[in-house]
Write an enzyme that holds these catalytic residues in place. Structure first.
Site, PDB file in Angstrom:
ATOM      1  N   SER A  82     -33.000 -26.442  39.455  1.00  0.00           N
ATOM      2  CA  SER A  82     -31.626 -25.960  39.497  1.00  0.00           C
ATOM      3  C   SER A  82     -31.523 -24.555  38.908  1.00  0.00           C
ATOM      4  O   SER A  82     -32.157 -23.624  39.396  1.00  0.00           O
ATOM      5  CB  SER A  82     -30.711 -26.957  38.786  1.00  0.00           C
ATOM      6  OG  SER A  82     -29.360 -26.685  39.063  1.00  0.00           O
ATOM      7  N   ASP A 228     -29.530 -31.004  44.289  1.00  0.00           N
ATOM      8  CA  ASP A 228     -29.971 -30.561  42.971  1.00  0.00           C
ATOM      9  C   ASP A 228     -31.154 -31.379  42.454  1.00  0.00           C
ATOM     10  O   ASP A 228     -31.119 -32.609  42.420  1.00  0.00           O
ATOM     11  CB  ASP A 228     -28.798 -30.685  41.998  1.00  0.00           C
ATOM     12  CG  ASP A 228     -29.031 -29.932  40.706  1.00  0.00           C
ATOM     13  OD1 ASP A 228     -30.052 -30.189  40.044  1.00  0.00           O
ATOM     14  OD2 ASP A 228     -28.192 -29.080  40.364  1.00  0.00           O
TER      15      ASP A 228
END
Length: 751
Positions: A82, A228
């Protein structure tokens, strides 16, 4: 004394031993330290840097990198999840820490959470929709009902930002070829499995790794939908080990579970669940660390994943945490000469794109490839013009058909291949938009309207559209039209439409008293031939045929109620570069229309009318100034009451009632200045303005003393439904007016 004797004999023993030990063994037992420290690096372990996810808190990673460079710790490989993938990728591609800091400090974080690159990139016909239907919630409609996208944000602007940040690695397809080998971690949305991204587009890999579920739309890659990486592995130590890391430097910015009263709101409950999901994998990864590894945990108490406006603080907190581990990090440092070599290798740019040898369109749209290619100005045989390309892609996105419009570069046999990647909106191709208008002067007039539009797009390979809009309230309106491009580039087009409109006006006496109300209704069909003139302008030639009625509603206004036939041809030019239809801070609007009513086209009247509207806005700091000018003049013949210009109402001589100032000719100008306060989510403002103008039956009879003025003090906030404003107005007849307004439109006097 005995103690000194023992030391003397011990020294003799050491000298005797050293006389028989080979020189090489002495060096191995006690290595010298040359000035550059180079011999310390020969047996140096492979060092991996692991950066966790954490939204805005990932900016702390940059501070850690700064300290690693200060104490000369080389990094042999980088793995990130991320936000950690974003920072790690910039470092791995060879960007210096100083450059990373500068780019992130200057970054427009708000734009990264918006898809629309700006109103200036939309065609004029889309901008016209903004005036009446500014609310576009991303709703589609089909035979199966309403549809929504796969995320609140498609990531269009974010994609442009990542392309720009990774431009030095645009041709890299194997992340092991970067100056520092790199991996990004994402999650397979269908299975929840960890997906390690080691090749392809670097920008796309970052985008996939940071696609927060429900916020950003997933990234489609190799038949998988990726979100993510924090869902599967927020602290990917295991990935670094698989890449060959013998020692890992781990930066953990993972959220910690909340407690007690911090969990008393819906959003905090959702956040807690997300944190608990990632916490298990983080604990497993931390358990795998050895005494040789270095764990850095910045103290980010009080800061959250959305604190993107705390960039300097977050970076400094990361640097502080790294300095607290300096004794452990110093074991991994190298000498000055080795460090210079590391920097030279890392900053070498060996992947610069050459000339563009081919442009390839990759799309899942029903429109022709030529529809897109005609909008790309990049020529083959020429170097990439990145700024021009992004301008073109933003204008393609502004058409409203696509969820994302992006590009990638890859090496080809004869140069660089430019791939244009477009993904059609998953909730299209039919879209709903809405509008709301409210004006209350707390005395003689209240206007309230709600509007909705259904736009059906991509009805043929040229991009035909059918749009129907409906407005209910004090000003009923309905229009349906077919828009048909005549070429792939939209440069020429045909519009066929039908429209009905009804409005209610007050009739005022000489003393400003309302004497009557009339309803003015009109019905028409029209046919227009138009052409685009650059990115922000168009011209249309329109033939209209219809009729109008003027009926008394209350009182006696001498309205006949008879049918008034209308038939005209119109020539209209519009230039619109305003950044916002209601509260612009930059840009210009210029509209010029000539109307030629002719009995030969079925009209009862015979007249010529010219209408001009100008508006411009500019800003400096938190101050915004905008100005407007409007003029409508019948240059030949008489137009009739149904064509009168009505002034009065908010920002149209505000201290007068709606329609209190009327005539077939009118002129009005205004200037308003306001100061912005608050944050980027719901900004509010406070300002003042002045308006001056009048209306006449014949502008040739106008005199200087006829000019009416009105001053206004206003306050409000900008919202998703348009600006909400409260205003106090005063005119030169010593009259006051109070307004509450929602959705004031600059174009009300030009339509």
């Amino acid at each position: 004394m005995p103690h000194l004797v023992r030391l003397f004999f011990a020294g003799l023993v050491m000298l005797a031993i050293s006389a028989f030990v080979p020189v090489s063994a002495q060096e191995a037992a006690s290595p010298p330290t040359p000035p550059d420290g180079s011999s310390q690096d020969e047996d140096r372990p492979v060092v991996g840097l692991v950066l966790s996810g954490g939204g805005a808190k990932g900016l702390a990673h940059v501070g850690v990198l700064r300290v690693l460079e200060e104490i000369h710790v080389p990094v042999d490989l980088v793995v990130g999840t991320s936000a950690g993938a974003a920072v790690g990728a910039l470092y791995a591609q060879g960007m210096t820490v100083a450059e990373i800091e500068e780019r992130l400090l200057e970054m427009d974080w708000v734009s990264s959470f918006r898809d629309n690159p700006g109103r200036r990139y939309e065609p004029v016909r889309r901008k016209e929709d903004n005036w009446r239907f500014p609310i576009r919630p991303g709703l589609g409609v089909g035979l199966d009902g309403l549809r929504v996208g796969r995320g609140l944000i498609s990531g269009q602007n974010l994609g442009f930002i990542l392309n720009e940040l990774t431009e030095d690695a645009a041709l890299v397809r194997d992340f092991d070829q970067l100056p520092i080998p790199f991996r990004a971690v994402a999650t397979d949305l269908e299975t929840g499995e960890e997906v390690v991204l080691s090749d392809g587009s670097l920008a796309e890999a970052i985008r996939a790794s940071m696609s927060i579920p429900g916020v950003y739309a997933p990234v489609s890659r190799d038949g998988r939908l990726l979100v993510d990486g924090g869902v599967a592995n927020n602290l990917p130590v295991s990935v670094a080990r698989e890449m060959g890391a013998e020692v890992v430097i781990v930066v953990d910015i993972s959220d910690k579970p909340g407690e007690g009263r911090s969990l008393d709101q819906a959003f905090s409950v959702v956040g807690q669940l997300t944190t608990l999901m990632t916490l298990r994998s983080v604990e497993e990864q931390l358990a795998s660390l050895t005494p040789d590894d270095v764990l850095i945990t910045p103290d980010l108490t009080g800061l959250g994943s959305a604190d993107f406006f705390q960039v300097p603080l977050l970076m400094e907190l990361g640097a502080t945490a790294a300095r607290n581990q300096s004794s452990a990090l110093n074991r991994l440092s190298v000498g000055e000469e080795r460090w210079r070599n590391e920097l030279a290798l890392r900053t070498e740019r060996s992947f610069q794109p050459g000339v563009i040898s081919q442009v390839v369109i990759r799309q899942d749209s029903r429109l022709s490839d030529r529809f897109l290619r005609d909008r790309i100005r990049q020529k083959t045989g020429k170097p990439l013009d990145q700024q021009q390309l992004e301008e073109d892609l933003k204008r393609i996105y502004g058409l409203g058909y696509y969820e994302t419009v992006s590009y990638s570069l890859s090496p080809g046999d004869e140069g660089t291949v430019l791939e244009i990647l477009v993904r059609e909106k998953s909730w299209g191709p039919n879209y709903l938009s809405f509008g709301l208008g409210y004006e209350e002067n707390f005395e003689s007039d209240t206007r309230f309207n709600v509007a909705a539009s259904l736009r059906m797009t991509q009805l043929n390979r040229l991009g035909g559209e059918w749009q129907t809009g409906l407005q209910l309230g004090t000003q009923p309106w309905v229009r349906t039209e077919w828009f048909q491009p005549l070429d792939y580039g939209y440069r020429r087009f045909l519009v066929v439409g039908a429209e009905y409109e009804k409005d209610r006006y007050s009739v005022f006496g000489q003393e400003g008293d309302r004497e009557a109300e009339v309803d003015v209704s009109s019905r028409q069909v029209d046919l227009a031939l138009g052409t685009e003139l650059g990115a922000n302008a168009e011209m249309r030639l329109t033939v209209e045929r219809g009729y109008a009625r003027v009926d008394d509603r209350v009182g006696d206004s001498q309205a006949t109620g008879d049918r008034i036939d209308q038939g005209s041809w119109n020539l209209r030019y519009v230039y619109d570069s305003l950044d916002d239809p209601f509260l612009p801070e930059s840009g210009t609007f210029a509209g010029l229309r000539g109307r030629f009513e002719r009995p030969g086209l079925g009209a009862d009247s015979d007249f010529d009318q010219a209408v001009l509207r100008l508006a411009s806005a500019g800003s400096r700091g938190d101050w915004v100034v905008s100005g407007e000018f409007f003029a409508s003049v019948v240059t030949r013949g008489e137009a009739g009451i149904e064509n009168n210009v009505l002034l009065g109402g908010f920002r149209r001589l505000s201290a007068y009632g709606q329609g209190e100032i009327t005539g077939q000719d009118a002129v009005i100008g205004s200037v308003v200045a306001y100061h912005k306060f608050g944050g980027p989510i719901v900004p509010f403002f406070l300002g003042a303005g002045v308006e001056a103008g009048n209306a006449w039956e014949d502008i040739g009879d106008a005199e200087r003393d006829d000019l009416l003025t009105s001053g206004t003090i206003l306050a409000g906030m900008d919202t998703v439904i348009g600006p909400v404003q409260a205003a106090l107005a005063y005119n030169n007849d010593d009259r006051w007016g109070i307004y509450l307004n929602v959705g004031y439109s600059l174009q009300q006097l030009f339509d």
